[in-house]
Design an enzyme around this catalytic site. Structure first.
Site, short mmCIF file in Angstrom:
data_model
loop_
_atom_site.label_atom_id
_atom_site.label_comp_id
_atom_site.label_asym_id
_atom_site.label_seq_id
_atom_site.Cartn_x
_atom_site.Cartn_y
_atom_site.Cartn_z
N HIS A 94 0.83 -1.22 0.00
CA HIS A 94 0.00 0.00 0.00
C HIS A 94 0.85 1.26 0.00
CE1 HIS A 94 -3.06 2.93 0.90
NE2 HIS A 94 -2.49 3.21 2.07
N GLU A 122 1.30 5.34 12.85
CA GLU A 122 -0.03 4.95 13.33
C GLU A 122 -0.13 3.46 13.59
OE1 GLU A 122 -4.74 5.26 12.02
OE2 GLU A 122 -3.15 5.69 10.58
N ASP A 123 0.53 2.64 12.74
CA ASP A 123 0.27 1.20 12.77
C ASP A 123 1.44 0.35 13.24
OD1 ASP A 123 -2.30 1.62 11.77
OD2 ASP A 123 -1.54 1.70 9.72
#
Length: 740
Positions: A94, A122-123
């Site tokens: 992605h 964020e992840d």
């Protein structure tokens, strides 16, 4: 990590993708997935997985330093290792796809580096401090901005507060929004794995918020593909019908666009103009719009002819050749090179007719213009880089790549009295897909939405100082603030000097831009009860008198009513004692007609040193007029003989006192009448009578009959009246004063 990629979902129908305007290499997700699972390459070479990105980046930036990209990929791949997308590919595919989209648009290295890392904070366990230490503050800022955008609840994007949070998260750097747009495009491409209701929700957010922003940023390549993807989800039947129309046209043996393109190449080859001529197919939404507008589509409606040249001057040379050698449709010509659109777009637009009657649109631009037309702000690099020395440092048409573009949005959201006001006004602005350009008297320009008025121009130029605007001149003619502006108009805004000037509530009806509406609403919220101004913005002192007649005022102790006077008054009635025949003792008018009395015409109230002429009337009198008086021309046309008239020189210190009628035009504002009468008194004039007509379209007409101690004071008096804020013209009366 995008919500679109991680929420549980059942497989849904794959969304058909719209054709793009140029062949863009697509990411091989399976190959990249295998490369990602094998881990990063050696430190002395670039990993195979980012080969696509590197090739696209070098096409735009041959000398770019690729080391930051290698290190960003290594960090992103190791951080996302083990994470999978719902479509089944490793998650690293992605950020790679997002980065490839931006690289193809010409984004610089810093943006691509931040794009590779945009989901890590964020992840994964990566922190912003780590990003700053490894890649610098600029990359950290971009990653932080994208991370904040991901935390905005887009499920409630139709709510006003959501958009405010989005702007605050973006900050002043449009590159944050560029990464977000590319992120959304890749998620929309792979939206088929989502539930239909989730697809619809995400598509509506994209339609309402992100597509208009892509338009404002000039990123047409992203905007058009997003439009087609949204179209396919929200309007599947219309999409399928449009797809069939495009397929049917593609199967045609004869293509009028190809014929016109060939004719264009021949014309330019004959003129020895180096140019590349292409056929630019319309995207699905564009075809759908044309179909709704024109009904039955013909072959030339499915695309445009695009002519690319090297220099600006070549654009106009191509235009001249096409209009000379082909049949132009002149009404379709637009020059967006001389006057670029708000989103940096530049091109010449024209249309030519095919022998079979079909009309083809032609776009003419340079290669650099084409790059900006496709990629907008993405192609223009770092917004914090200082502008070139030849760039203008001021003006409303400042490039939106500069920090000021989003700063204005942030100013609006802070100034708005409530979220609903900000959202409603901004959505109206985002919904505008056409812009006009108006010119200031100093040569500068203002970009305004179609349908904008002088109110919008005032707030675009002066901000909240526009509260003091009292009127405008459009193309040299006086105009009210409600006047709708047209493309190419020249607007001079008339500003009052009174610090107490205030906007009218009526202005909201004529304000179309967020800057104007928010500023006016903010002021009205802070001043709920405004004295002295009614809905028309007119001065209470100048309001209509009871009974509907014009209000009258008197000054200097004079009576407030006037005796009926003839059209031509004896000199003595205007200027003191009755003079001897043929002469006035106060205003010395002499005539070469023995025994005649002298009367000054009330239609033009001549005073020294006006150039005058006379006409004999019944009773042995001579009426004196200013030579430019309309009555003079009428009497000459009827054969009336003129009588020579001259002004007598006063003896010694004798002054030539006189009575004169002045006509003033102004815009309504509080305390205007008081300011005017004060200015008149300061010049030593006595107000015999004053008539103020009821305001009409924010304009007020005044008629003053004044007694001057010296006729020589008249020019200074008229200048003083013109200098009163709100007064835009003062003239000598050319009409008989009405009897009281």
């Amino acid at each position: 990590m995008s919500a679109e990629a991680t929420n549980p979902a059942t497989p849904g129908p794959v969304v058909p993708t719209a054709p793009r305007r140029r062949a863009r290499p697509r990411l091989d997700l399976r190959r990249l997935g295998r490369a990602a699972l094998l881990g990063p390459g050696a430190r002395d070479r670039l990993p195979d997985a980012i080969g696509h990105v590197v090739d696209a980046h070098r096409a735009h930036h041959p000398d770019a330093d690729l080391e930051p990209l290698r290190r960003a990929y290594v960090l992103a791949e190791s951080s996302h290792r083990g994470q999978m997308r719902k479509s089944g590919e490793p998650y690293i595919t992605h950020p790679l796809a997002v980065t490839l989209i931006l690289a193809e648009l010409g984004a610089e290295t810093v943006t691509l580096t931040a794009s590779l890392l945009h989901d890590t904070v964020e992840d994964t366990d990566v922190t912003l401090d780590q990003v700053r230490d490894e890649f610098g503050e600029e990359v950290r800022y971009l990653v932080d901005g994208v991370t904040k955008l991901e935390k905005v609840d887009y499920g409630a994007a139709a709510e006003p507060e959501t958009f405010r949070k989005m702007l605050v998260a973006t900050g002043n750097d449009v590159r944050v929004m560029s990464i977000k747009l590319a992120d959304r495009l890749h998620n929309m491409r792979t939206l088929g794995v989502m539930r239909p209701e989730k697809q619809a929700r995400i598509a509506k957010v994209t339609r309402d918020v992100l597509i208009p922003l892509a338009e404002r940023l000039g990123v047409q390549a992203l905007k058009t593909e997003l439009e087609d993807l949204v179209f396919a989800i929200l309007h599947p039947e219309e999409y399928e019908h449009t797809r069939e129309l495009i397929a049917e046209n593609a199967a045609r043996v004869d293509d009028p666009l190809a014929a016109i393109a060939d004719d264009t190449r021949g014309v330019l080859r004959e003129a020895d103009i180096s140019a590349e001529v292409l056929i630019r197919p319309r995207h699905f939404v564009s075809v759908h719009r044309v179909s709704r507008k024109r009904g039955q589509l013909r072959g030339a409606d499915f695309g445009r002819v695009l002519v690319l040249v090297n220099e600006d001057a070549d654009c106009y040379a191509v235009l001249g050749e096409l209009h000379t050698c082909m049949t132009p449709v002149v009404s379709e010509f637009k020059d967006f090179i001389a006057v670029p659109k708000f989103n940096l777009y530049q091109s010449l637009h024209t249309a030519v007719a095919h022998p079979d009657g079909q009309v083809a649109e032609v776009l003419i631009r340079t290669y650099q213009m084409h790059k900006v037309a496709e990629a907008g702000v993405v192609a223009l690099g770092n917004p914090y880089a200082p502008p070139a020395s030849d760039e203008p440092g001021d003006g409303e048409r400042e490039d939106p790549t500069r920090p000021g573009w989003l700063s204005r949005l942030l100013d609006w959201q802070r100034a708005a009295p409530d979220p609903d006001t900000f959202w409603s006004t901004l959505r109206e602005d985002l919904a505008q897909d056409r812009e006009i350009t108006v010119f200031r008297p100093d040569g500068g320009t203002l970009g305004l939405p179609e349908g904008a008025t002088c109110v919008d121009a005032a707030y675009a130029q002066y901000g909240e100082d526009a509260h003091a605007c009292i009127g405008a001149r459009v193309n040299g003619r006086l105009a009210t603030l409600s006047t709708v502006l047209r493309d190419g108009d020249t607007v001079q805004l008339l500003m009052g000097q009174d610090p107490a000037s205030e906007p009218s509530r009526e202005w909201l009806e004529h304000a179309h831009t967020p800057a104007a509406r928010i500023a006016i609403q903010r002021w009205l919220t802070a001043h709920p009860a405004t004295a002295g101004t009614d809905a028309d913005g007119r001065d209470a002192d100048a309001a209509e008198a009871p009974g509907g007649g014009a209000a009258e005022a008197s000054g200097g102790g004079a009576a407030d009513t006037r005796a009926e006077e003839p059209d031509a008054d004896p000199v003595g009635a205007e200027s003191g004692p009755r003079p001897a025949p043929a002469r006035s003792s106060s205003v010395g008018a002499l005539v070469d007609l023995p025994g005649a009395s002298v009367r000054l015409a009330r239609c033009c109230t001549p005073v020294p040193p006006d150039e005058v002429t006379g006409f004999a009337v019944r009773g042995g009198a001579v009426t004196v007029h200013r030579v430019e008086c309309a009555a003079v021309a009428r009497m000459k046309n009827t054969g009336r003989a003129e009588v020579d008239v001259r002004w007598d020189e006063p003896a010694g210190d004798e002054t030539t006192g006189c009575r004169v009628t002045l006509f003033a035009e102004s815009f309504g504002r509080p305390h205007l009448l008081a300011d005017l009468t004060e200015a008149i008194a300061l010049q030593g004039a006595e107000i015999v009578s004053a008539t103020v007509e009821p305001p009409s379209q924010q304009r007020v007409h005044h008629t003053y009959t004044l007694q001057l101690p010296d006729a020589a004071l008249l020019p200074a008096l008229m200048r003083a009246m013109r200098n009163v804020p709100g007064v835009y013209d003062v003239s000598r009366s050319q009409h008989p004063a009405s009897a009281s």
